[in-house]
Write a protein that holds these residues in place. Structure first.
Motif, PDB file in Angstrom:
ATOM      1  N   TYR A 155       0.815  -1.217   0.000  1.00  0.00           N
ATOM      2  CA  TYR A 155       0.000   0.000   0.000  1.00  0.00           C
ATOM      3  C   TYR A 155       0.853   1.274   0.000  1.00  0.00           C
ATOM      4  CZ  TYR A 155      -3.649   3.306   1.287  1.00  0.00           C
ATOM      5  OH  TYR A 155      -4.509   4.373   1.294  1.00  0.00           O
ATOM      6  N   THR A 156       0.557   2.162  -0.945  1.00  0.00           N
ATOM      7  CA  THR A 156       1.305   3.425  -1.011  1.00  0.00           C
ATOM      8  C   THR A 156       0.392   4.645  -0.894  1.00  0.00           C
ATOM      9  OG1 THR A 156       1.112   3.492  -3.423  1.00  0.00           O
ATOM     10  CG2 THR A 156       3.104   2.448  -2.529  1.00  0.00           C
ATOM     11  N   LYS A 158      -2.456   4.978  -2.883  1.00  0.00           N
ATOM     12  CA  LYS A 158      -3.152   5.265  -4.150  1.00  0.00           C
ATOM     13  C   LYS A 158      -4.591   4.763  -4.108  1.00  0.00           C
ATOM     14  CE  LYS A 158       0.753   5.265  -7.314  1.00  0.00           C
ATOM     15  NZ  LYS A 158       1.755   4.324  -6.749  1.00  0.00           N
ATOM     16  N   LYS A 159      -5.457   5.486  -4.825  1.00  0.00           N
ATOM     17  CA  LYS A 159      -6.884   5.180  -4.786  1.00  0.00           C
ATOM     18  C   LYS A 159      -7.179   3.726  -5.188  1.00  0.00           C
ATOM     19  CE  LYS A 159     -11.327   6.788  -5.401  1.00  0.00           C
ATOM     20  NZ  LYS A 159     -12.315   7.718  -5.658  1.00  0.00           N
ATOM     21  N   GLU A 160      -6.457   3.258  -6.224  1.00  0.00           N
ATOM     22  CA  GLU A 160      -6.761   1.902  -6.711  1.00  0.00           C
ATOM     23  C   GLU A 160      -6.370   0.808  -5.710  1.00  0.00           C
ATOM     24  OE1 GLU A 160      -4.979   4.209  -8.255  1.00  0.00           O
ATOM     25  OE2 GLU A 160      -3.082   3.452  -9.047  1.00  0.00           O
ATOM     26  N   GLU A 161      -5.595   1.163  -4.678  1.00  0.00           N
ATOM     27  CA  GLU A 161      -5.192   0.150  -3.689  1.00  0.00           C
ATOM     28  C   GLU A 161      -6.122   0.123  -2.474  1.00  0.00           C
ATOM     29  OE1 GLU A 161      -0.386   1.052  -4.114  1.00  0.00           O
ATOM     30  OE2 GLU A 161      -1.639   2.219  -2.758  1.00  0.00           O
ATOM     31  N   GLY A 181      -3.315   9.482   4.461  1.00  0.00           N
ATOM     32  CA  GLY A 181      -2.354   9.588   3.363  1.00  0.00           C
ATOM     33  C   GLY A 181      -1.193  10.540   3.594  1.00  0.00           C
ATOM     34  N   ALA A 184       2.190   9.641   2.139  1.00  0.00           N
ATOM     35  CA  ALA A 184       2.333   9.332   0.707  1.00  0.00           C
ATOM     36  C   ALA A 184       3.365  10.284   0.096  1.00  0.00           C
ATOM     37  CB  ALA A 184       0.988   9.477   0.001  1.00  0.00           C
ATOM     38  N   THR A 187       3.051  14.393  -3.003  1.00  0.00           N
ATOM     39  CA  THR A 187       1.681  14.788  -3.330  1.00  0.00           C
ATOM     40  C   THR A 187       1.443  16.208  -2.830  1.00  0.00           C
ATOM     41  OG1 THR A 187       0.999  13.687  -1.288  1.00  0.00           O
ATOM     42  CG2 THR A 187       0.627  12.482  -3.340  1.00  0.00           C
ATOM     43  N   THR A 203     -13.817  10.071   0.350  1.00  0.00           N
ATOM     44  CA  THR A 203     -12.469  10.601   0.171  1.00  0.00           C
ATOM     45  C   THR A 203     -12.383  11.955   0.855  1.00  0.00           C
ATOM     46  OG1 THR A 203     -12.415   9.488  -1.955  1.00  0.00           O
ATOM     47  CG2 THR A 203     -10.760  11.190  -1.616  1.00  0.00           C
ATOM     48  N   THR A 205      -9.922  15.115   1.334  1.00  0.00           N
ATOM     49  CA  THR A 205      -8.700  15.708   0.792  1.00  0.00           C
ATOM     50  C   THR A 205      -8.442  17.080   1.398  1.00  0.00           C
ATOM     51  OG1 THR A 205      -9.234  14.614  -1.286  1.00  0.00           O
ATOM     52  CG2 THR A 205      -7.548  16.328  -1.394  1.00  0.00           C
TER      53      THR A 205
END
Ligand code: PLP
Length: 272
Positions: A155-156, A158-161, A181, A184, A187, A203, A205
Protein backbone atom coordinates in the motif's frame (compact mmCIF):
# COMPACT_ATOMS: atom_id res chain seq x y z
CA UNK A 1 -27.11 28.15 32.73
CA UNK A 2 -27.45 25.30 30.22
CA UNK A 3 -29.59 22.30 31.13
CA UNK A 4 -28.23 20.03 28.37
CA UNK A 5 -25.42 17.64 29.25
CA UNK A 6 -21.94 18.05 27.81
CA UNK A 7 -20.82 15.19 25.52
CA UNK A 8 -18.23 13.15 27.36
CA UNK A 9 -15.20 11.63 25.66
CA UNK A 10 -12.84 9.22 27.39
CA UNK A 11 -9.27 9.20 26.18
CA UNK A 12 -7.13 6.17 27.02
CA UNK A 13 -3.60 7.22 26.11
CA UNK A 14 -0.02 7.94 27.10
CA UNK A 15 1.18 11.18 28.67
CA UNK A 16 3.49 13.40 26.62
CA UNK A 17 5.62 15.78 28.74
CA UNK A 18 6.01 17.95 25.62
CA UNK A 19 2.24 18.46 25.51
CA UNK A 20 1.81 18.09 21.76
CA UNK A 21 0.71 14.44 21.51
CA UNK A 22 -0.98 11.78 23.61
CA UNK A 23 -3.23 12.65 26.52
CA UNK A 24 -2.33 16.30 26.56
CA UNK A 25 -3.35 17.04 22.96
CA UNK A 26 -6.43 14.84 23.39
CA UNK A 27 -7.60 16.90 26.36
CA UNK A 28 -6.99 20.16 24.50
CA UNK A 29 -8.75 18.94 21.34
CA UNK A 30 -11.80 17.52 23.13
CA UNK A 31 -12.24 20.71 25.16
CA UNK A 32 -11.72 22.94 22.11
CA UNK A 33 -14.41 21.09 20.13
CA UNK A 34 -16.98 21.34 22.90
CA UNK A 35 -16.67 17.99 24.69
CA UNK A 36 -15.77 17.10 28.26
CA UNK A 37 -12.64 14.94 28.52
CA UNK A 38 -12.12 12.06 30.90
CA UNK A 39 -8.79 10.26 30.82
CA UNK A 40 -7.04 7.04 31.77
CA UNK A 41 -3.24 7.06 31.56
CA UNK A 42 -1.51 4.03 30.05
CA UNK A 43 2.09 5.28 30.09
CA UNK A 44 4.30 8.16 31.12
CA UNK A 45 6.77 9.31 28.52
CA UNK A 46 9.65 11.79 28.69
CA UNK A 47 9.85 13.70 25.44
CA UNK A 48 10.60 17.06 23.88
CA UNK A 49 10.87 18.49 20.38
CA UNK A 50 13.66 16.03 19.51
CA UNK A 51 11.58 12.94 20.25
CA UNK A 52 10.52 10.37 22.83
CA UNK A 53 13.36 9.56 25.28
CA UNK A 54 11.72 7.21 27.83
CA UNK A 55 8.56 5.18 28.13
CA UNK A 56 7.26 3.99 31.52
CA UNK A 57 4.12 1.91 31.21
CA UNK A 58 1.51 2.18 33.95
CA UNK A 59 0.77 -1.17 35.68
CA UNK A 60 -2.30 -2.71 34.04
CA UNK A 61 -4.10 -3.01 37.43
CA UNK A 62 -3.78 0.75 37.76
CA UNK A 63 -5.17 1.31 34.25
CA UNK A 64 -8.05 -1.02 35.11
CA UNK A 65 -8.74 0.87 38.33
CA UNK A 66 -8.78 4.24 36.52
CA UNK A 67 -11.26 2.91 33.97
CA UNK A 68 -13.53 1.21 36.50
CA UNK A 69 -13.67 4.22 38.80
CA UNK A 70 -14.68 6.47 35.90
CA UNK A 71 -17.05 4.16 34.07
CA UNK A 72 -18.95 3.01 37.16
CA UNK A 73 -19.86 6.65 37.70
CA UNK A 74 -20.15 8.34 34.30
CA UNK A 75 -21.71 7.51 30.91
CA UNK A 76 -19.27 8.21 28.10
CA UNK A 77 -20.43 9.16 24.62
CA UNK A 78 -17.23 8.24 22.78
CA UNK A 79 -13.78 6.78 23.43
CA UNK A 80 -10.41 7.58 21.88
CA UNK A 81 -7.71 4.95 22.31
CA UNK A 82 -4.10 5.94 21.75
CA UNK A 83 -0.83 4.52 23.10
CA UNK A 84 -1.40 1.16 24.79
CA UNK A 85 2.18 0.16 25.62
CA UNK A 86 1.75 -3.60 26.13
CA UNK A 87 -0.43 -6.74 26.10
CA UNK A 88 -1.54 -6.47 29.74
CA UNK A 89 -3.04 -3.05 29.08
CA UNK A 90 -4.77 -4.29 25.92
CA UNK A 91 -6.25 -7.14 27.95
CA UNK A 92 -7.66 -4.69 30.49
CA UNK A 93 -9.12 -2.57 27.72
CA UNK A 94 -10.81 -5.53 26.05
CA UNK A 95 -12.41 -6.47 29.38
CA UNK A 96 -13.51 -2.87 29.94
CA UNK A 97 -15.07 -2.43 26.49
CA UNK A 98 -17.14 -5.58 27.03
CA UNK A 99 -18.06 -4.89 30.65
CA UNK A 100 -19.29 -1.34 30.03
CA UNK A 101 -20.47 -1.89 26.42
CA UNK A 102 -18.52 1.14 25.25
CA UNK A 103 -19.56 2.71 21.94
CA UNK A 104 -18.17 5.20 19.40
CA UNK A 105 -14.65 3.88 19.89
CA UNK A 106 -11.84 5.33 17.74
CA UNK A 107 -8.57 3.39 17.88
CA UNK A 108 -5.50 5.30 16.75
CA UNK A 109 -3.14 2.45 15.89
CA UNK A 110 -0.13 3.95 17.67
CA UNK A 111 2.89 1.67 17.24
CA UNK A 112 6.16 3.64 17.09
CA UNK A 113 6.96 7.34 17.57
CA UNK A 114 8.46 9.12 14.58
CA UNK A 115 11.68 9.37 16.62
CA UNK A 116 11.75 5.55 16.67
CA UNK A 117 10.61 4.57 20.20
CA UNK A 118 8.15 1.68 20.53
CA UNK A 119 4.87 2.94 21.95
CA UNK A 120 3.38 -0.55 21.75
CA UNK A 121 5.59 -3.59 22.43
CA UNK A 122 5.95 -5.49 19.15
CA UNK A 123 4.67 -8.72 20.74
CA UNK A 124 1.34 -6.95 21.43
CA UNK A 125 0.50 -6.05 17.82
CA UNK A 126 -1.25 -9.36 17.13
CA UNK A 127 -3.35 -8.99 20.26
CA UNK A 128 -4.39 -5.50 19.17
CA UNK A 129 -5.48 -6.94 15.82
CA UNK A 130 -7.27 -9.99 17.20
CA UNK A 131 -8.95 -8.54 20.27
CA UNK A 132 -9.35 -4.82 19.70
CA UNK A 133 -9.99 -4.47 15.97
CA UNK A 134 -13.39 -6.22 16.10
CA UNK A 135 -14.47 -4.21 19.18
CA UNK A 136 -13.91 -0.66 17.91
CA UNK A 137 -15.84 1.49 15.45
CA UNK A 138 -12.90 2.97 13.59
CA UNK A 139 -9.14 2.47 13.25
CA UNK A 140 -6.93 5.25 11.87
CA UNK A 141 -3.62 3.84 10.54
CA UNK A 142 -1.11 5.91 8.58
CA UNK A 143 0.81 4.28 5.72
CA UNK A 144 3.74 2.91 7.83
CA UNK A 145 1.20 1.49 10.29
CA UNK A 146 -0.71 -0.21 7.46
CA UNK A 147 2.56 -1.96 6.61
CA UNK A 148 3.12 -3.06 10.21
CA UNK A 149 -0.45 -4.27 10.66
CA UNK A 150 -0.97 -6.17 7.39
CA UNK A 151 1.35 -9.00 6.46
CA UNK A 152 1.23 -8.76 2.68
CA UNK A 153 0.72 -5.26 1.45
CA UNK A 154 2.41 -2.82 -0.87
CA UNK A 155 0.00 0.00 0.00
CA UNK A 156 1.31 3.42 -1.01
CA UNK A 157 -1.85 5.51 -0.57
CA UNK A 158 -3.15 5.26 -4.15
CA UNK A 159 -6.88 5.18 -4.79
CA UNK A 160 -6.76 1.90 -6.71
CA UNK A 161 -5.19 0.15 -3.69
CA UNK A 162 -7.78 1.33 -1.18
CA UNK A 163 -10.50 -1.28 -1.62
CA UNK A 164 -8.24 -4.31 -1.34
CA UNK A 165 -6.39 -2.81 1.64
CA UNK A 166 -9.67 -2.11 3.43
CA UNK A 167 -10.78 -5.68 2.68
CA UNK A 168 -7.69 -6.99 4.49
CA UNK A 169 -8.70 -4.93 7.54
CA UNK A 170 -12.32 -6.08 7.28
CA UNK A 171 -11.06 -9.66 7.30
CA UNK A 172 -9.52 -8.86 10.70
CA UNK A 173 -12.94 -7.79 12.01
CA UNK A 174 -12.52 -4.04 11.57
CA UNK A 175 -15.77 -2.08 11.15
CA UNK A 176 -14.34 1.01 9.48
CA UNK A 177 -10.86 2.19 8.60
CA UNK A 178 -9.50 5.64 7.88
CA UNK A 179 -6.44 5.15 5.67
CA UNK A 180 -4.44 8.32 6.25
CA UNK A 181 -2.35 9.59 3.36
CA UNK A 182 0.00 12.03 5.07
CA UNK A 183 3.02 9.78 4.46
CA UNK A 184 2.33 9.33 0.71
CA UNK A 185 5.22 10.56 -1.43
CA UNK A 186 5.28 13.69 -3.61
CA UNK A 187 1.68 14.79 -3.33
CA UNK A 188 0.33 18.33 -3.19
CA UNK A 189 -2.65 17.18 -1.19
CA UNK A 190 -3.19 14.78 1.70
CA UNK A 191 -5.87 12.27 0.80
CA UNK A 192 -7.46 10.13 3.50
CA UNK A 193 -9.93 7.38 2.62
CA UNK A 194 -12.71 6.35 4.98
CA UNK A 195 -13.96 2.87 4.19
CA UNK A 196 -16.95 1.57 6.11
CA UNK A 197 -18.34 -1.94 5.97
CA UNK A 198 -19.51 -3.32 3.64
CA UNK A 199 -18.11 -1.08 0.89
CA UNK A 200 -18.77 2.63 1.34
CA UNK A 201 -15.77 4.81 0.54
CA UNK A 202 -15.49 8.54 1.15
CA UNK A 203 -12.47 10.60 0.17
CA UNK A 204 -11.21 13.40 2.43
CA UNK A 205 -8.70 15.71 0.79
CA UNK A 206 -6.81 18.69 2.20
CA UNK A 207 -3.97 20.72 0.70
CA UNK A 208 -0.58 19.55 2.04
CA UNK A 209 0.91 22.13 4.40
CA UNK A 210 4.71 22.40 4.56
CA UNK A 211 5.42 22.74 8.28
CA UNK A 212 7.55 21.40 11.12
CA UNK A 213 4.44 21.49 13.33
CA UNK A 214 3.48 17.85 12.84
CA UNK A 215 3.92 16.47 16.36
CA UNK A 216 0.59 15.10 17.55
CA UNK A 217 -1.30 15.14 14.24
CA UNK A 218 -2.54 11.53 14.59
CA UNK A 219 -3.62 12.05 18.20
CA UNK A 220 -5.42 15.28 17.37
CA UNK A 221 -7.27 13.71 14.43
CA UNK A 222 -8.46 10.65 16.36
CA UNK A 223 -9.60 12.61 19.40
CA UNK A 224 -11.37 15.11 17.13
CA UNK A 225 -13.23 12.27 15.38
CA UNK A 226 -14.25 10.78 18.76
CA UNK A 227 -15.48 14.19 19.91
CA UNK A 228 -17.48 14.76 16.74
CA UNK A 229 -19.07 11.30 17.15
CA UNK A 230 -19.96 12.23 20.74
CA UNK A 231 -21.54 15.43 19.43
CA UNK A 232 -23.87 13.25 17.34
CA UNK A 233 -22.32 13.45 13.87
CA UNK A 234 -22.09 10.44 11.55
CA UNK A 235 -18.69 8.83 11.10
CA UNK A 236 -18.26 10.39 7.65
CA UNK A 237 -19.19 13.89 8.88
CA UNK A 238 -16.95 13.42 11.94
CA UNK A 239 -13.98 12.64 9.70
CA UNK A 240 -14.82 15.59 7.44
CA UNK A 241 -15.03 18.05 10.36
CA UNK A 242 -11.89 16.65 11.99
CA UNK A 243 -9.84 16.95 8.79
CA UNK A 244 -10.99 20.56 8.50
CA UNK A 245 -9.89 21.13 12.12
CA UNK A 246 -6.46 19.54 11.61
CA UNK A 247 -5.89 21.62 8.47
CA UNK A 248 -6.77 24.86 10.25
CA UNK A 249 -4.63 23.88 13.26
CA UNK A 250 -1.58 23.48 10.99
CA UNK A 251 -1.84 27.22 10.24
CA UNK A 252 -2.36 28.21 13.83
CA UNK A 253 0.10 26.09 15.82
CA UNK A 254 1.61 27.13 19.16
CA UNK A 255 5.11 28.58 18.69
CA UNK A 256 7.47 27.65 21.51
CA UNK A 257 10.75 29.21 22.55
CA UNK A 258 12.96 26.15 21.96
CA UNK A 259 16.53 26.07 23.27
CA UNK A 260 19.31 25.65 20.73
CA UNK A 261 20.30 22.04 20.16
CA UNK A 262 22.53 20.25 17.69
CA UNK A 263 19.51 18.13 16.82
CA UNK A 264 17.73 21.22 15.46
CA UNK A 265 17.01 19.79 12.02
CA UNK A 266 15.05 16.78 13.25
CA UNK A 267 12.88 18.71 15.67
CA UNK A 268 9.10 18.45 15.56
CA UNK A 269 6.89 21.20 16.88
CA UNK A 270 3.35 20.78 18.21
CA UNK A 271 0.43 21.05 15.81
CA UNK A 272 -1.85 22.76 18.34
N1 PLP B 1 3.83 10.27 22.47
C1 PLP B 1 2.64 9.75 22.70
C2 PLP B 1 2.19 9.57 24.11
C3 PLP B 1 1.84 9.38 21.62
O1 PLP B 1 0.64 8.84 21.83
C4 PLP B 1 2.30 9.56 20.29
C5 PLP B 1 1.51 9.20 19.13
O2 PLP B 1 0.43 8.72 19.19
C6 PLP B 1 3.57 10.09 20.11
C7 PLP B 1 4.31 10.44 21.22
C8 PLP B 1 4.17 10.21 18.75
O3 PLP B 1 4.32 11.46 18.33
P1 PLP B 1 5.32 11.78 17.12
O4 PLP B 1 5.39 10.60 16.24
O5 PLP B 1 4.70 12.95 16.49
O6 PLP B 1 6.62 12.09 17.77
Amino acid sequence: MSTTTTPTILTIAGSDTYGGAGLQIDLKTIHHLGGYALSATTALTSQNSTGVKDVFSVPSEVVERQLNVLLEDIQVDAVKIGMLANKDIIEVLVKTIDKFQLKNIVLDTVLVSSSGKDLLESNAINMMKEELFPRVDLITPNIPEVHSLLRNTSYTGKKEEVQSTAKQFFDLGVNAVLLKGGHAQKTDSVIDYLIERPDSISTHTTKRVETTHTHGTGCLLSSAIATNLALGHTLEKSVFLSKEFIYNSLYDSSRLNLNYTRENKRRKEPIF
